[in-house]
Design an enzyme around this catalytic site. Sequence first.
Site, mmCIF file in Angstrom:
data_model
loop_
_atom_site.group_PDB
_atom_site.id
_atom_site.type_symbol
_atom_site.label_atom_id
_atom_site.label_comp_id
_atom_site.label_asym_id
_atom_site.label_seq_id
_atom_site.Cartn_x
_atom_site.Cartn_y
_atom_site.Cartn_z
ATOM 1 N N GLU A 54 21.970 50.203 17.881
ATOM 2 C CA GLU A 54 20.685 50.472 17.242
ATOM 3 C C GLU A 54 20.555 49.747 15.906
ATOM 4 O OE1 GLU A 54 21.940 54.490 19.166
ATOM 5 O OE2 GLU A 54 22.887 52.625 18.494
ATOM 6 N N THR A 161 53.002 44.805 51.108
ATOM 7 C CA THR A 161 53.016 44.308 49.736
ATOM 8 C C THR A 161 54.172 43.376 49.421
ATOM 9 O OG1 THR A 161 54.283 46.212 48.949
ATOM 10 C CG2 THR A 161 51.879 46.411 48.953
ATOM 11 N N GLU A 301 49.031 48.813 37.492
ATOM 12 C CA GLU A 301 49.635 47.778 38.328
ATOM 13 C C GLU A 301 51.093 48.162 38.534
ATOM 14 O OE1 GLU A 301 49.016 43.641 37.484
ATOM 15 O OE2 GLU A 301 47.127 44.030 36.450
#
Length: 372
Positions: A54, A161, A301
Amino acid sequence: MTPTDQQMMLRAITLAKHGRYTTAPNPKVGCVIVNDGDIVGEGYHYQAGQPHAEVFALRQAQHRAQGATVYVTLEPCSHHGRTSPCAEALINAKVARVVCAMVDPNVAGRGIALLKAAGIEVDVGVLAIEAQTLNPGFIKQMTHQMPYVELKLAASLDGRTALANGVSKWITGPKARADVQHFRAQAGAILSTSATVIADNPSLNVRWSELGESVQQAYPQAALRQPTRVIIDSQNRLTPEYQLFNLPGETILARAMLGTEVWPDSVQQWQIPTQTNSQQLDLVALLSQLADYGINHIWVEAGASLAAALLQQQLVDSLILYQAPKLMGSDSRGLIDISGLTTMAQTPLLTITDVAMVGEDIRIMATVQNNK
């Protein structure tokens, strides 16, 4: 909500996004001032300690703010901190109307009350859902005193993975890895484990050079902050030789017992209680302490064990999965180490919010349907 209200609030939301790499732990906020149909002032919050949206918009509007309508993505603040209250600044500028997308859970309506008491018309709720998506970490911190947790996963199309021998570099392509940099840069902390550090010796940092030309032009390298690295090291396996301890940025070692190693000044140890009848750290206690420390958005992670623990304890808010066009076979390592489920009702449920191609990989974004 008029078409003009919607148009101007969309512009304010777009402005707020300009602070996505720099405002944490403060919320991203945008502001547009309109007088007689013309935009006379715009601003967004850039960094904690600097003026709010603002104030920048009022500086640009100057005398044209008198009698104007102000569109702001978050309720104007009412308290004195490092900056003066924005509600008072709007009152002093003699604006006629303020349109807020949502109430600030930290201000809790006090800014709106000040504006109304000064005779300013106030409308709340224009594009509220869109505004809420700007600041999930800030909102969760203020309403639940816990950080927003975003879990990153990467796997082959068959959900693997790493190969059986532990080889995992690289499952995903370079564009997906560069995409991760953008998410890291928006987080307050990156959470991982000693197992990941020992296996990969990762940097776990934001690399400005990988953020792309548009980001580099908008954000000088010095303006981008490094997220705090939070490493769970319950058995004190880590030593100062790993590279992440010698990179710019702060690192927190979460341990059951404090170690005696000599660490760089940027590294601190936290003693976290363990779970009952277990050597595992109490993840709720760790996240709560991180929230108290001022971290409201955590990017995770780590491997299959931490991912499973966070999901099973309903501590994950959203999940981002990168899937590579590879098939790694049944003897490769799985994505999430959850076992012992006997009914479908026990499985974590997700709501997919976005699917996109990132280079040759698929990126799936989802929210987690927690019952807490």
